[in-house]
Scaffold this active site. Structure first.
Site, PDB file in Angstrom:
ATOM      1  N   SER A 133      32.594  13.805  51.493  1.00  0.00           N
ATOM      2  CA  SER A 133      33.393  14.500  50.478  1.00  0.00           C
ATOM      3  C   SER A 133      32.966  15.964  50.431  1.00  0.00           C
ATOM      4  O   SER A 133      32.017  16.383  51.082  1.00  0.00           O
ATOM      5  CB  SER A 133      33.202  13.842  49.116  1.00  0.00           C
ATOM      6  OG  SER A 133      33.685  12.510  49.141  1.00  0.00           O
ATOM      7  N   HIS A 175      29.861  21.705  56.614  1.00  0.00           N
ATOM      8  CA  HIS A 175      28.899  20.976  55.796  1.00  0.00           C
ATOM      9  C   HIS A 175      27.896  21.931  55.166  1.00  0.00           C
ATOM     10  O   HIS A 175      26.769  21.550  54.861  1.00  0.00           O
ATOM     11  CB  HIS A 175      28.168  19.924  56.640  1.00  0.00           C
ATOM     12  CG  HIS A 175      29.049  18.823  57.100  1.00  0.00           C
ATOM     13  ND1 HIS A 175      29.608  18.791  58.353  1.00  0.00           N
ATOM     14  CD2 HIS A 175      29.507  17.718  56.455  1.00  0.00           C
ATOM     15  CE1 HIS A 175      30.355  17.716  58.473  1.00  0.00           C
ATOM     16  NE2 HIS A 175      30.327  17.050  57.339  1.00  0.00           N
ATOM     17  N   ASP A 233      43.229  54.219  33.834  1.00  0.00           N
ATOM     18  CA  ASP A 233      44.002  54.980  34.822  1.00  0.00           C
ATOM     19  C   ASP A 233      45.250  55.635  34.235  1.00  0.00           C
ATOM     20  O   ASP A 233      46.131  56.056  34.983  1.00  0.00           O
ATOM     21  CB  ASP A 233      44.398  54.084  35.988  1.00  0.00           C
ATOM     22  CG  ASP A 233      45.422  53.026  35.597  1.00  0.00           C
ATOM     23  OD1 ASP A 233      45.606  52.799  34.384  1.00  0.00           O
ATOM     24  OD2 ASP A 233      46.021  52.426  36.504  1.00  0.00           O
ATOM     25  N   GLY A 247      60.261  45.976  26.537  1.00  0.00           N
ATOM     26  CA  GLY A 247      58.801  46.007  26.528  1.00  0.00           C
ATOM     27  C   GLY A 247      58.180  45.243  25.387  1.00  0.00           C
ATOM     28  O   GLY A 247      57.018  44.853  25.459  1.00  0.00           O
ATOM     29  N   MET A 249      52.943  54.407  22.866  1.00  0.00           N
ATOM     30  CA  MET A 249      53.630  55.693  22.940  1.00  0.00           C
ATOM     31  C   MET A 249      54.805  55.771  21.977  1.00  0.00           C
ATOM     32  O   MET A 249      55.210  56.858  21.557  1.00  0.00           O
ATOM     33  CB  MET A 249      54.121  55.947  24.373  1.00  0.00           C
ATOM     34  CG  MET A 249      55.184  54.979  24.859  1.00  0.00           C
ATOM     35  SD  MET A 249      55.714  55.287  26.566  1.00  0.00           S
ATOM     36  CE  MET A 249      56.665  56.791  26.364  1.00  0.00           C
TER      37      MET A 249
END
Length: 581
Positions: free
Chosen positions: A61, A224, A408, A492, A501
């Site tokens: 497994s 493995h 940003d 939005g 804004m």
């Protein structure tokens, strides 16, 4: 003495029960399969003798979906699971063989991975089954290039899954036991697998199995959890794929004109984005060598727990049997883990965009009020002033955005401002509606992201409103302004008071509307002051929309970056126009 490495976190109940819990999960998701829990065997549900050959696979497994997840018509008829990275005991394998043969008198072909434990335990089970009169054949498979020099041949990697598919498809088509085995033995001669890992995996309840530096990768890592045969510096996807494929081409002696079926196997912890990139690079590099990739499959097929890495497995579709192997790979299966299907078949290779469908950059709005030469220059100057303000305040906007966004905002708006400045150098500004439309396109193409979408949407709605105006007066511009804000709210989700804004734009618009009867200078100056107050008001607001709404309120302690940006460009426009008249 070095400190012991920490145990890796895993969402399991216990290391002791994880294998059995995993098998319970397989049949919980796919109750059409039958779990034999004491023997850790999963089979297809059958009630009568099919008369055909069936395929049994399995092994340790930790390689999920291998092998239980590959049980389905057209692939495995049964799978037996061992412990994590450990071969299942002989008794469990024998149970699986016996259970399958009970309902499938055509016989059982057992696919055995080329590992000592699997060879011994599966081999002994096959011999005991034969003594009991069961029609059974074993097939040891292995295609690992990194260990191909071993006396017993290469380890079994993801190529084992290809054997499940080839043998399962043949069994479904009614081929006899010895023919299926013969075809698979021949295919094994034309296969090779090689891969790399960027990080080690860890057994449940244990630390990582080996160490690897952040800038390194292991070439030839096993499934493995074994380290590779060589540590190398990490390269780009293109570089790593080239390095692997060059070795596969050399090993299989591939040449221009050859045809392949390829698997790009996820070793467990590689993102889908990376896998798609690796798949594209794999196909492109082979075909740069004039080697045709007929099929390419990718995904989690035979993994190594959470190992970050991948393998490339190649089946050379030779002239003698290549078309037949391809037919078997294309044969239908309902095995849950197989990633191929009708869409995997190679068809037309041409890709490209139909640019005739999207000609928005050529669109002109020829309605709405026109501007005189002087008005055009005032508009040009005001927009240039707005763009310059955004460029000059890049650092401020990034700082305001860093606590509650991705830092940003200034960078994004600077891209828009630079595109605007370039546009203004030569643009005809006669029709104000068309100017707004052009700006909306720039926001979409040059600004990008959520901010670009918001600005593009608002400007486009304002352009549409101005296109229907009959005169160039403050009331017409107010209507366009309001339409722009309404569009942003509609799509939005933000409203005034949500710390965006819109708080700047709404506060300024309200004052503009209230002072329409004033002289132009007064109207513009008061509106500019309102924009400033609107931005400052966001300091005490609770963010209910935008990225700031996703973070804890403790990170939000200054003006909203978007609100400040709107104040900067709006004030620049208003003050420039006021000074011009």
């Amino acid at each position: 003495m070095a400190a012991p490495k920490p145990v890796t976190k895993k969402l399991i109940n216990s290391p002791e029960t994880c294998v059995d819990d995993n098998l319970r999960g397989v049949v919980a998701l796919y109750p059409g399969l039958h779990l034999h829990p004491k023997h850790r065997v999963i089979t297809l549900r059958t009630k009568s003798d099919s008369g055909r050959v069936v395929v049994l696979g399995g092994g340790g497994s930790g390689h999920e979906p291998f092998a239980a997840g590959l049980v389905g018509l057209g692939m495995l008829d049964g799978a037996v699971a061992g412990g994590v990275f450990a071969s299942p005991p002989t008794g469990h394998v024998l149970y699986g063989i016996t259970q399958l043969y009970k309902y499938n008198s055509g016989g059982v072909i057992v696919i055995i991975g080329n590992y000592t434990g699997d060879r011994l335990n599966f081999g002994k089970a096959i011999e005991k089954a034969k003594i009991a009169g069961i029609k059974v054949e074993g097939l040891i498979v292995g295609e690992d290039l990194a260990s191909s020099h071993n006396k017993t041949g290469g380890r079994s990697m993801v190529g084992e899954v290809i054997f499940y598919k080839l043998c399962g498809a043949m069994a479904q088509k009614g081929y006899d036991l010895l023919t299926i085995r013969k075809v698979a033995v021949e295919a094994n001669k034309y296969m090779a697998t090689l891969g790399v890992c960027l990080s080690a995996c860890s057994l449940p309840g244990q630390p990582p199995l080996f160490e690897i530096a952040d800038d390194e990768m292991e070439l030839g890592a096993g499934v493995h959890g074994e380290a590779g045969i060589k540590k190398m510096k990490l390269g780009t996807a293109k570089e790593v794929v080239k390095m692997i494929i060059d070795q596969i081409i050399d090993h299989l002696k591939l040449k221009a004109g050859d045809r392949l079926a390829v698997i790009v196997d996820n070793l467990g912890g590689t993102s889908l984005l990376e896998m798609n990139i690796l798949s594209a690079e794999t196909k492109d590099y082979f075909e740069s060598k004039q080697i045709r990739v007929e099929r390419i499959f990718a995904g989690h097929l035979k993994t190594s727990l959470e190992m970050h890495g991948f393998q490339i497995c190649v089946l050379h579709l030779n002239k003698e049997q290549g078309d037949f192997w391809l037919e078997l790979l294309d044969a239908p299966t309902d095995a849950l883990g197989w990633t191929g299907g009708e869409a995997s078949k190679r068809g037309h290779d041409s890709h490209g965009d139909d640019e005739s469908l999207m000609q928005t950059d050529e669109r002109e709005i020829m309605s709405g009020p026109t501007l005189t030469a002087k008005q055009q220059e005032v508009l040009r100057g005001s927009l240039r002033s707005a763009a310059q303000q955004l460029v000059a305040n890049e650092s401020l906007l990034n700082r305001l955005d860093s606590g509650c966004g991705d830092g940003d905002c200034g960078i994004t708006l600077k891209k828009f401002a630079q595109a605007m400045l370039s546009y203004l150098e030569t643009a005809c500004l006669e029709r104000c509606a068309n100017v707004l439309w052009r700006l909306s396109e720039l926001a979409e193409t040059d600004m990008g992201g959520t901010s670009g979408a918001v600005y593009s949407l608002g400007l486009a709605a304002a352009a549409h409103a101005l296109a229907g105006a009959v005169s160039n007066d403050p009331a017409a511009w107010l209507s366009a302004w309001e339409k722009g804000m309404q569009a942003i709210t509609k799509y939005g989700g933000a409203e005034p008071g949500d710390r965006t804004m819109l708080d700047t734009l709404h506060a300024a618009a309200a004052v503009f509307k209230a002072n329409l009867d004033q002289d132009l200078k007064t109207l513009l100056r008061k509106t500019a002051e309102a924009a400033e107050e609107g931005a400052k008001a966001t300091i005490t607001m609770t963010a209910r929309a935008g990225r700031a709404s996703y973070v804890a309120s403790g990170h939000v302690h200054d003006e909203d970056a978007g609100a400040r940006a709107a104040a900067l460009w709006l004030q620049a426009i208003l003050n420039f126009i006021a000074d011009a008249y």
